[in-house]
Design a protein around this motif. Sequence first.
Motif, mmCIF file in Angstrom:
data_model
loop_
_atom_site.group_PDB
_atom_site.id
_atom_site.type_symbol
_atom_site.label_atom_id
_atom_site.label_comp_id
_atom_site.label_asym_id
_atom_site.label_seq_id
_atom_site.Cartn_x
_atom_site.Cartn_y
_atom_site.Cartn_z
ATOM 1 N N SER A 286 0.810 -1.210 0.000
ATOM 2 C CA SER A 286 0.000 0.000 0.000
ATOM 3 C C SER A 286 0.848 1.266 0.000
ATOM 4 C CB SER A 286 -0.927 0.007 1.214
ATOM 5 O OG SER A 286 -0.172 0.061 2.410
ATOM 6 N N ALA A 287 2.135 1.135 0.391
ATOM 7 C CA ALA A 287 3.001 2.307 0.477
ATOM 8 C C ALA A 287 3.869 2.492 -0.748
ATOM 9 C CB ALA A 287 3.900 2.183 1.711
ATOM 10 N N MET A 288 3.868 1.548 -1.663
ATOM 11 C CA MET A 288 4.802 1.590 -2.786
ATOM 12 C C MET A 288 4.631 2.837 -3.642
ATOM 13 S SD MET A 288 5.094 -2.373 -4.070
ATOM 14 C CE MET A 288 6.014 -1.846 -5.513
ATOM 15 N N HIS A 289 3.377 3.191 -3.952
ATOM 16 C CA HIS A 289 3.195 4.347 -4.836
ATOM 17 C C HIS A 289 3.603 5.642 -4.149
ATOM 18 C CE1 HIS A 289 -0.507 6.484 -3.406
ATOM 19 N NE2 HIS A 289 -0.685 5.366 -2.757
ATOM 20 N N ILE A 290 3.441 5.719 -2.809
ATOM 21 C CA ILE A 290 3.871 6.899 -2.054
ATOM 22 C C ILE A 290 5.384 6.984 -2.051
ATOM 23 C CG2 ILE A 290 3.900 8.007 0.212
ATOM 24 C CD1 ILE A 290 1.204 8.190 -0.952
ATOM 25 N N ASP A 291 6.042 5.858 -1.832
ATOM 26 C CA ASP A 291 7.495 5.812 -1.821
ATOM 27 C C ASP A 291 8.062 6.239 -3.172
ATOM 28 O OD1 ASP A 291 10.026 5.387 -0.832
ATOM 29 O OD2 ASP A 291 10.028 3.243 -1.274
ATOM 30 N N GLN A 292 7.455 5.735 -4.250
ATOM 31 C CA GLN A 292 7.913 6.095 -5.592
ATOM 32 C C GLN A 292 7.713 7.588 -5.856
ATOM 33 O OE1 GLN A 292 5.682 3.443 -8.089
ATOM 34 N NE2 GLN A 292 6.983 1.667 -7.639
ATOM 35 N N LEU A 293 6.596 8.120 -5.361
ATOM 36 C CA LEU A 293 6.311 9.541 -5.581
ATOM 37 C C LEU A 293 7.334 10.428 -4.879
ATOM 38 C CD1 LEU A 293 4.333 11.556 -6.865
ATOM 39 C CD2 LEU A 293 3.078 11.562 -4.707
ATOM 40 N N GLN A 294 7.642 10.111 -3.617
ATOM 41 C CA GLN A 294 8.618 10.946 -2.908
ATOM 42 C C GLN A 294 10.000 10.831 -3.537
ATOM 43 O OE1 GLN A 294 11.324 10.245 -0.673
ATOM 44 N NE2 GLN A 294 11.264 8.012 -0.908
ATOM 45 N N GLN A 295 10.315 9.684 -4.112
ATOM 46 C CA GLN A 295 11.597 9.532 -4.804
ATOM 47 C C GLN A 295 11.646 10.421 -6.045
ATOM 48 O OE1 GLN A 295 12.815 5.474 -5.554
ATOM 49 N NE2 GLN A 295 12.198 4.802 -3.517
ATOM 50 N N ARG A 296 10.531 10.502 -6.743
ATOM 51 C CA ARG A 296 10.480 11.356 -7.930
ATOM 52 C C ARG A 296 10.589 12.828 -7.556
ATOM 53 N NH1 ARG A 296 5.589 8.038 -10.966
ATOM 54 N NH2 ARG A 296 6.904 6.377 -11.829
ATOM 55 N N ILE A 297 9.993 13.197 -6.445
ATOM 56 C CA ILE A 297 10.119 14.576 -5.964
ATOM 57 C C ILE A 297 11.572 14.883 -5.632
ATOM 58 C CG2 ILE A 297 9.520 16.136 -4.060
ATOM 59 C CD1 ILE A 297 6.757 14.787 -3.986
ATOM 60 N N ARG A 298 12.210 13.960 -4.945
ATOM 61 C CA ARG A 298 13.617 14.152 -4.586
ATOM 62 C C ARG A 298 14.504 14.157 -5.829
ATOM 63 N NH1 ARG A 298 15.914 16.377 -1.450
ATOM 64 N NH2 ARG A 298 17.564 14.936 -0.901
ATOM 65 N N ASN A 299 14.230 13.272 -6.781
ATOM 66 C CA ASN A 299 15.037 13.201 -8.002
ATOM 67 C C ASN A 299 14.938 14.481 -8.829
ATOM 68 O OD1 ASN A 299 15.868 10.633 -7.353
ATOM 69 N ND2 ASN A 299 14.390 9.606 -8.677
ATOM 70 N N ALA A 300 13.808 15.187 -8.672
ATOM 71 C CA ALA A 300 13.630 16.450 -9.391
ATOM 72 C C ALA A 300 14.379 17.598 -8.716
ATOM 73 C CB ALA A 300 12.142 16.787 -9.490
ATOM 74 N N GLY A 301 15.006 17.331 -7.572
ATOM 75 C CA GLY A 301 15.761 18.360 -6.866
ATOM 76 C C GLY A 301 14.898 19.377 -6.157
#
Length: 323
Positions: free
Chosen positions: A81-96
């Motif tokens: 249930s947390a996978m999509h949230i984890d992926q989203l925060q990674q994308r936010i971080r990857n965008a700087g």
Amino acid sequence: MAIESKPDETASVTNGNGAEMPILTRFNQQFFLKRVNHVVLQANHYNGALSTVWEKIEQENAGRVPEEPIKSDIIEHDSESAMHIDQLQQRIRNAGILNVVLEAAHAYAYQSMDDDDFVRSMEFQYEETNKLAALLMQQRVRMTRVLFIDNYNHNPASGIREDNLDIEKYLTFAKDHGFPPDYLIWEADMAPLAKAMIEYMQKYQSLVVEKENGDNGNERKLHLDHRGIELFSPEKDKVSCAALDTALSLVKYQYLGQGIANILPKRQVGNEFSFRGQQKKVRQILMDHLGVRVMPFFNIFTSETEDDPHSSGAHNAFRKKPR
């Protein structure tokens, strides 16, 4: 004003007033924010509407001291249930991105805190928001929390504007669920900015067309040329929801943060309005107006049923070739 860009990140097109404008094709936070500032300056701050809207927001929130948010437990990364949230925060971080504007539990003035479906929908949204916030806090990403109330549109059931929402209960509910707002923004305040934005897009960018689109086929409305997205009805003097939300997004990018994350239900409680579809329209208007094909615009869409899981999306990767 020249826009600094890397050769492999832009492609040039000619806008409506004949000026060369490079289209941002690969996301870079610095170049994106320069693009936002460029459009704001080119549009003369939307005839002052942008500054006026922001001053009103600041005045209404003067003296508001946000409480410390309830710290949610850090979610397990291997939880399905947390996978999509984890992926989203990674994308936010990857965008700087170091400062995200979180908007959750969008409400309509005609809704009521006594409506169990409405309250349950907000609970789902705050649960997902707090999961994302916990991960972002862990990564030291700053967050600005926003509540957005629609006091502009009529109640679709009655056809009239209604003020049923108990604002104090609504705010207390948000705080009790770990989302004390930094700003409370009213949708009607976006109308002057949205109208100025649409006028600029029509006169100087040649992005807007006028065509018949009424129930009887004889009402003239302004649409985005590229996708035919409705923007404004001159006959009714009414701005579309997508255009109003686009205006809010400009305020967020200009004043509040480097990226946007909107947490919404997949569909509005009580009718078939699709927030997912509406957010797609907002992104398209922003993309064409700003001359970008990528941007720091993120979504979480919550569901009411177990067989329809919550989902999220990021729009800061290469999307399509410029026209």
